[in-house]
Design a protein around this motif. Structure first.
Motif, PDB file in Angstrom:
ATOM      1  N   GLN A 182       3.434  -8.865   1.065  1.00  0.00           N
ATOM      2  CA  GLN A 182       2.933  -7.729   0.299  1.00  0.00           C
ATOM      3  C   GLN A 182       3.168  -7.951  -1.193  1.00  0.00           C
ATOM      4  O   GLN A 182       4.292  -8.223  -1.615  1.00  0.00           O
ATOM      5  CB  GLN A 182       3.605  -6.436   0.758  1.00  0.00           C
ATOM      6  N   ILE A 183       2.088  -7.847  -1.960  1.00  0.00           N
ATOM      7  CA  ILE A 183       2.167  -8.014  -3.412  1.00  0.00           C
ATOM      8  C   ILE A 183       2.550  -6.665  -4.032  1.00  0.00           C
ATOM      9  O   ILE A 183       1.917  -5.638  -3.736  1.00  0.00           O
ATOM     10  CB  ILE A 183       0.803  -8.462  -3.989  1.00  0.00           C
ATOM     11  N   PRO A 184       3.593  -6.628  -4.864  1.00  0.00           N
ATOM     12  CA  PRO A 184       4.001  -5.349  -5.478  1.00  0.00           C
ATOM     13  C   PRO A 184       2.868  -4.728  -6.294  1.00  0.00           C
ATOM     14  O   PRO A 184       2.055  -5.433  -6.901  1.00  0.00           O
ATOM     15  CB  PRO A 184       5.165  -5.763  -6.387  1.00  0.00           C
ATOM     16  N   CYS A 185       2.828  -3.412  -6.288  1.00  0.00           N
ATOM     17  CA  CYS A 185       1.820  -2.668  -7.061  1.00  0.00           C
ATOM     18  C   CYS A 185       2.453  -2.105  -8.330  1.00  0.00           C
ATOM     19  O   CYS A 185       3.655  -1.850  -8.366  1.00  0.00           O
ATOM     20  CB  CYS A 185       1.274  -1.496  -6.235  1.00  0.00           C
ATOM     21  N   ASN A 238       0.800  -1.221   0.000  1.00  0.00           N
ATOM     22  CA  ASN A 238       0.000   0.000   0.000  1.00  0.00           C
ATOM     23  C   ASN A 238       0.836   1.276   0.000  1.00  0.00           C
ATOM     24  O   ASN A 238       0.477   2.265  -0.641  1.00  0.00           O
ATOM     25  CB  ASN A 238      -0.944  -0.014   1.209  1.00  0.00           C
ATOM     26  N   LEU A 239       1.943   1.252   0.722  1.00  0.00           N
ATOM     27  CA  LEU A 239       2.818   2.427   0.765  1.00  0.00           C
ATOM     28  C   LEU A 239       3.380   2.703  -0.625  1.00  0.00           C
ATOM     29  O   LEU A 239       3.357   3.841  -1.112  1.00  0.00           O
ATOM     30  CB  LEU A 239       3.950   2.210   1.770  1.00  0.00           C
ATOM     31  N   GLU A 240       3.877   1.668  -1.263  1.00  0.00           N
ATOM     32  CA  GLU A 240       4.448   1.784  -2.605  1.00  0.00           C
ATOM     33  C   GLU A 240       3.395   2.272  -3.607  1.00  0.00           C
ATOM     34  O   GLU A 240       3.646   3.168  -4.418  1.00  0.00           O
ATOM     35  CB  GLU A 240       4.987   0.423  -3.042  1.00  0.00           C
ATOM     36  N   GLY A 241       2.204   1.679  -3.548  1.00  0.00           N
ATOM     37  CA  GLY A 241       1.156   2.030  -4.493  1.00  0.00           C
ATOM     38  C   GLY A 241       0.712   3.475  -4.348  1.00  0.00           C
ATOM     39  O   GLY A 241       0.527   4.187  -5.345  1.00  0.00           O
ATOM     40  N   GLU A 263      -3.517  -3.911  -8.072  1.00  0.00           N
ATOM     41  CA  GLU A 263      -3.222  -4.626  -6.831  1.00  0.00           C
ATOM     42  C   GLU A 263      -3.092  -6.132  -7.019  1.00  0.00           C
ATOM     43  O   GLU A 263      -2.752  -6.853  -6.080  1.00  0.00           O
ATOM     44  CB  GLU A 263      -4.319  -4.360  -5.798  1.00  0.00           C
ATOM     45  N   SER A 264      -3.408  -6.635  -8.208  1.00  0.00           N
ATOM     46  CA  SER A 264      -3.308  -8.072  -8.488  1.00  0.00           C
ATOM     47  C   SER A 264      -4.091  -8.896  -7.459  1.00  0.00           C
ATOM     48  O   SER A 264      -3.539  -9.750  -6.772  1.00  0.00           O
ATOM     49  CB  SER A 264      -1.840  -8.513  -8.514  1.00  0.00           C
ATOM     50  N   SER A 265      -5.388  -8.621  -7.370  1.00  0.00           N
ATOM     51  CA  SER A 265      -6.194  -9.287  -6.349  1.00  0.00           C
ATOM     52  C   SER A 265      -6.319 -10.788  -6.571  1.00  0.00           C
ATOM     53  O   SER A 265      -6.438 -11.552  -5.610  1.00  0.00           O
ATOM     54  CB  SER A 265      -7.581  -8.643  -6.250  1.00  0.00           C
ATOM     55  N   TYR A 266      -6.296 -11.237  -7.834  1.00  0.00           N
ATOM     56  CA  TYR A 266      -6.337 -12.684  -8.101  1.00  0.00           C
ATOM     57  C   TYR A 266      -5.109 -13.353  -7.492  1.00  0.00           C
ATOM     58  O   TYR A 266      -5.213 -14.372  -6.798  1.00  0.00           O
ATOM     59  CB  TYR A 266      -6.392 -12.938  -9.610  1.00  0.00           C
ATOM     60  N   GLY A 309      -6.636   6.039  -8.584  1.00  0.00           N
ATOM     61  CA  GLY A 309      -7.079   5.302  -7.400  1.00  0.00           C
ATOM     62  C   GLY A 309      -6.585   3.875  -7.397  1.00  0.00           C
ATOM     63  O   GLY A 309      -6.134   3.354  -8.425  1.00  0.00           O
ATOM     64  N   PHE A 310      -6.656   3.234  -6.255  1.00  0.00           N
ATOM     65  CA  PHE A 310      -6.308   1.817  -6.146  1.00  0.00           C
ATOM     66  C   PHE A 310      -7.395   0.978  -6.817  1.00  0.00           C
ATOM     67  O   PHE A 310      -8.586   1.261  -6.683  1.00  0.00           O
ATOM     68  CB  PHE A 310      -6.192   1.406  -4.677  1.00  0.00           C
TER      69      PHE A 310
END
Length: 337
Positions: free
Chosen positions: A328-331, A165-168, A296-299, A276-277
């Motif tokens: 944490q998944i990279p954004c 989230n910080l990165e995104g 966000e790569s929710s899948y 936006g996210f």
């Protein structure tokens, strides 16, 4: 043949032991090919269905995981569900899906249902108001592991999988700055959510790095309702120097903000840029949409959460309780044309 054919029925008909029939049905290498063929042919002819309940009882597992999300109308969570189910299916697990509707009381009721249904583990996107994680601590205390997804809990002892989230937030704000904007508003989520605070921090860091002063008037807190989003936009528009760009907590907020402009300030519609996210699939079909989205790569998030939960379920001696994993998944920034 009577309903509910059992292994015992097949064994009696073929004059074999129950153990031999069971091994043949499970393709055990110690059983000959001929015996397997005889057993499987009769099982097919008699429409034999394995007694999963008995197998689960023997293994002390239900082969079911619980999945709790805020709302099925959010495409982000729909994609995350697909990811969870893809991994669960490979491992022959069923998924029980429930919606909390952002209600803490509903969330607690659902966890109690999960306990009664003897799920082996739970994946949850906590509600916007969830601060006390007591109901999930209860699950863990009785041997049901928990993985939080998307929304990071304040309690660091919980396992979670989220976007970075910080990165995104930093990427979104920095992108708008590079587009030439200096008056960048931020519509953040509820202050009780850790994710809201982290995204706010990413927004601030981007401004500070680019030597832009942080203006409190350009930061609005909303509760995800259309009413609160409209109120935030109205306050922005009343400023002496309204924002020329807005970074939102998620793109459903962006869409409501754009709708507000259409209705109340149509002349501003093309002069304010949004990021936006949530790179939602529906954005492709809209005439007015954010200039960019944070993917966000929710899948993938769902897949990772399911793998982590199944790993915890299969852990021996309760080791999962000792060291919480924070993944944490990279954004990435996706620019819309």
């Amino acid at each position: 043949m009577k309903k509910g054919v059992t292994i015992k029925d097949i064994a009696r008909k073929l004059n074999m032991s129950i153990s031999t029939v069971s091994k043949a049905l499970n393709n055990d290498s110690s059983i000959s090919v001929l015996t397997k063929e005889r057993v499987n042919q009769l099982a097919k002819a008699w429409n034999y269905i394995p007694n999963e309940a008995a197998r689960h009882f023997k293994l002390n597992k239900s082969f079911t995981i619980g999945l709790i999300i805020p709302n099925l109308l959010d495409q982000f969570y729909v994609l995350a569900i697909d990811g969870v189910e893809a991994i669960a299916e490979k491992e022959k697990y069923n998924v029980i899906l429930s919606q909390s509707h952002e209600d803490v009381c509903n969330e607690e009721k659902i966890t109690n249902v999960m306990i009664r249904n003897r799920v082996d583990g739970v994946i949850v996107a906590i509600t916007k108001n969830t601060v006390d994680m007591q109901q999930f601590e209860k699950l863990i205390s009785i041997g049901i592991p928990v993985v939080c997804i998307s929304r990071e809990p304040r309690n660091a002892s919980f396992n979670y999988v989220s976007s970075n989230n910080l990165e995104g937030a930093y990427k979104a704000t920095d992108f708008l700055i590079k587009k030439g904007h200096r008056r960048i508003g931020h519509i953040m989520g509820p202050e009780s959510m850790k994710t809201s605070q982290v995204r706010l921090e990413g927004y601030k860091q981007a401004l500070q790095k680019n030597k832009i002063a942080i203006d409190p008037d350009l930061i609005k807190v909303i509760d995800f309702t259309y009413k609160s989003i409209s109120a935030a936009m109205k306050e922005f528009m009343k400023l002496k120097a309204p924002p020329t760009a807005i970074f939102t907590f998620k793109n459903y907020i962006t869409l409501d903000a754009i709708d507000f402009l259409k209705r109340k300030y149509p002349v501003k519609l093309d002069s304010i840029e949004f990021v936006g996210f949530g790179n939602l699939p529906l954005l492709h079909y809209l005439d007015h949409k954010p200039i960019a989205s944070i993917e966000e790569s929710s899948y993938e998030m769902g897949e990772v959460a399911a793998r982590l939960l199944l790993q915890m379920i299969n852990e021996e001696n309760g080791n999962y309780k000792k060291i919480a994993q924070h993944i944490q998944i990279p954004c990435k920034l996706v620019v819309h044309k």
